[in-house]
Design an enzyme around this catalytic site. Sequence first.
Site, PDB file in Angstrom:
ATOM      1  N   TRP A  87       0.365  -1.129  -0.074  1.00 12.85           N
ATOM      2  CA  TRP A  87       0.010  -0.139   0.314  1.00 12.85           C
ATOM      3  C   TRP A  87       0.821   0.940   0.120  1.00 12.85           C
ATOM      4  CZ3 TRP A  87      -2.782  -4.447   1.500  1.00 12.85           C
ATOM      5  CH2 TRP A  87      -3.971  -4.403   1.570  1.00 12.85           C
ATOM      6  N   LEU A  88       0.529   2.464  -0.337  1.00 11.51           N
ATOM      7  CA  LEU A  88       1.172   3.940  -0.777  1.00 11.51           C
ATOM      8  C   LEU A  88       1.891   4.443   0.167  1.00 11.51           C
ATOM      9  CD1 LEU A  88       2.217   5.945  -2.430  1.00 11.51           C
ATOM     10  CD2 LEU A  88       0.135   6.703  -3.026  1.00 11.51           C
ATOM     11  N   TRP A  89       0.614   4.878   1.388  1.00  9.06           N
ATOM     12  CA  TRP A  89       1.004   4.908   2.266  1.00  9.06           C
ATOM     13  C   TRP A  89       1.208   4.324   3.382  1.00  9.06           C
ATOM     14  CZ3 TRP A  89      -2.875   8.705   6.191  1.00  9.06           C
ATOM     15  CH2 TRP A  89      -3.274   7.884   6.231  1.00  9.06           C
ATOM     16  N   GLN A 111      -3.933   7.614  -2.501  1.00  5.70           N
ATOM     17  CA  GLN A 111      -3.392   7.226  -1.824  1.00  5.70           C
ATOM     18  C   GLN A 111      -2.556   8.597  -0.787  1.00  5.70           C
ATOM     19  OE1 GLN A 111      -2.473   4.121   0.544  1.00  5.70           O
ATOM     20  NE2 GLN A 111      -4.111   3.419   1.418  1.00  5.70           N
ATOM     21  N   GLY A 155      -7.183   7.052   2.593  1.00  6.92           N
ATOM     22  CA  GLY A 155      -6.421   6.165   3.717  1.00  6.92           C
ATOM     23  C   GLY A 155      -7.290   6.291   5.006  1.00  6.92           C
ATOM     24  N   ASP A 173     -11.215   5.225   5.250  1.00  6.87           N
ATOM     25  CA  ASP A 173     -11.782   4.498   4.719  1.00  6.87           C
ATOM     26  C   ASP A 173     -13.604   4.918   5.470  1.00  6.87           C
ATOM     27  OD1 ASP A 173      -9.700   2.901   4.061  1.00  6.87           O
ATOM     28  OD2 ASP A 173     -10.143   1.380   3.761  1.00  6.87           O
ATOM     29  N   ARG A 218     -14.161  -3.317  13.060  1.00  2.00           N
ATOM     30  CA  ARG A 218     -14.207  -3.214  11.409  1.00  2.00           C
ATOM     31  C   ARG A 218     -15.417  -2.476  11.177  1.00  2.00           C
ATOM     32  NH1 ARG A 218      -9.026  -3.834   9.898  1.00  2.00           N
ATOM     33  NH2 ARG A 218      -9.718  -3.971   7.914  1.00  2.00           N
ATOM     34  N   TRP A 277     -11.617   3.869  11.518  1.00  2.00           N
ATOM     35  CA  TRP A 277     -11.776   4.814  11.759  1.00  2.00           C
ATOM     36  C   TRP A 277     -12.617   6.309  12.259  1.00  2.00           C
ATOM     37  CZ3 TRP A 277      -6.723   6.775  10.452  1.00  2.00           C
ATOM     38  CH2 TRP A 277      -5.814   5.819   9.999  1.00  2.00           C
ATOM     39  N   GLU A 304      -2.875  -2.465  14.691  1.00  2.00           N
ATOM     40  CA  GLU A 304      -3.243  -1.339  13.385  1.00  2.00           C
ATOM     41  C   GLU A 304      -3.878  -0.549  14.850  1.00  2.00           C
ATOM     42  OE1 GLU A 304      -5.891  -3.696  11.155  1.00  2.00           O
ATOM     43  OE2 GLU A 304      -6.233  -1.770  10.044  1.00  2.00           O
TER      44      GLU A 304
END
Length: 450
Positions: free
Chosen positions: A37-39, A119, A178, A180, A225, A379, A422
């Site tokens: 993943w990018l970030w 992202q 990012g 979500d 989740r 989030w 996480e």
Amino acid sequence: MDNKHKKYDVEDAKMVLQENDLGSYICPTKDMYPHQWLWDSCFIAIGLRHTDPEKAKHELLRIFKSQWKNGMIPHMIFEDRSQPRSFISHFKIDTGKNFWNSRKISEAPDNFATSGITQPPMLAHACLLVAEKLPKKDASAFLRKIYPKLLQYHEWLYRERDPDSNGQIALFHPWESGLDNAPAWMEELSKIKKPFTIKLIELLQLDNLLGFLRRDTELVSSDQRMKTSEALHLISIAHKLKRQSYTSEKILKNPKFVVESLSFNSILIANNRYLTSIAKKLKKDIPDELKRSMKVAEASIELLWDDSCSQYCDRNYLTGKKLQTQGISALLPLYAGVLTKKQASDLVKMLDSSTKFKSKFPIPSAMKSSSYYNEKRYWQGPSWINTNWLIIQGLDHYGFTEEANTIKHKTIKMVEKAGFYEYFSPKTGEGYGSPSFSWTASLYIDLINS
Ligand code: GLC
């Protein structure tokens, strides 16, 4: 090992990174997120530079290899190995390479299967920090290599994602932020016409029953989740982007979710500055058009200020309406570094407000007064180490050293007690989500070393 009394340390953090090392890259966590993943890779490289700068460099170089011909850097790069799939897994929700099907898109790279969206653009900052730890010659070779690619990426962002040239980039999917299922995105999605199946799930309250469709809830308790209906709605939006070949022109003709994101734009503004530092180091000039866009972007953060709630907000690009942000994004202009000291100190007050972000274990991802606030749900409440890290950088930038140190030490303590989860409960510090998460481990290493 009796984990109850264990105090985790840098050696354990290194082990998490080793565990998630798939050879050519380090994934966020092996079982749940096996791709790149990018970030995540930016945050991984930022910590890894202290222990293995050469590997940190390669983590970032692989990201650049996945760059699209039009300049976009995708948010996911898929691993090459094909895993054996069980019969039951064919029925599971899949957002892997077959879902995105990038090989059908002429702009996509030839050698990598990727997603079709981006992202948060943390790359310039990550490259600079990694370069600091490389031997001088390697550092300048590395920066020379990535500089033209970074330019193309930032140019793509302003060319393709700022259609009204107001300096604010528009996102086409919540995944691009990012964050979500952040409250503002869920609020926005509730206004978008939902596919019939999702309405049915909500109406008949089938959310838990349909849990078997998901891979994540096999590994992590479903109350940590996002809801199945939320996940399916996000997937349906991505499906539409695929039908539109991930092309801005087509998407904007028939748009669903087009939002100027406060967190993404704050990160971009900071990274424009880091890109400029890289150019200076290489004695290069940023092309004029990009320089102009960067300048407009710096002032445009004020477009997101909302007097009625006295805070910076996200904004719906299509209607121009501000969104009730209610999430951690509200603090990210600190990282952008373009506020006055007075504006920055107003944001610092939010950190100390018990209806907003004040908590024993910093910093909740949603305001405590938000109707979405839930200390466990992704989030929408839990504390995340990457957003803590960004806010610490911002506080330091404005000279709020004491505040920065307090968050830093509380973050370190929280991770040392719970482990490299996480995300964490802002109330109890308990770890949630995956227990071996790479950016938690790597940013812990960075915080210890800085
Ligand atoms: C989730 C997170 C996102 C992260 C990804 C991989 O989608 O919301 O921020 O990049 O997982 O860790």
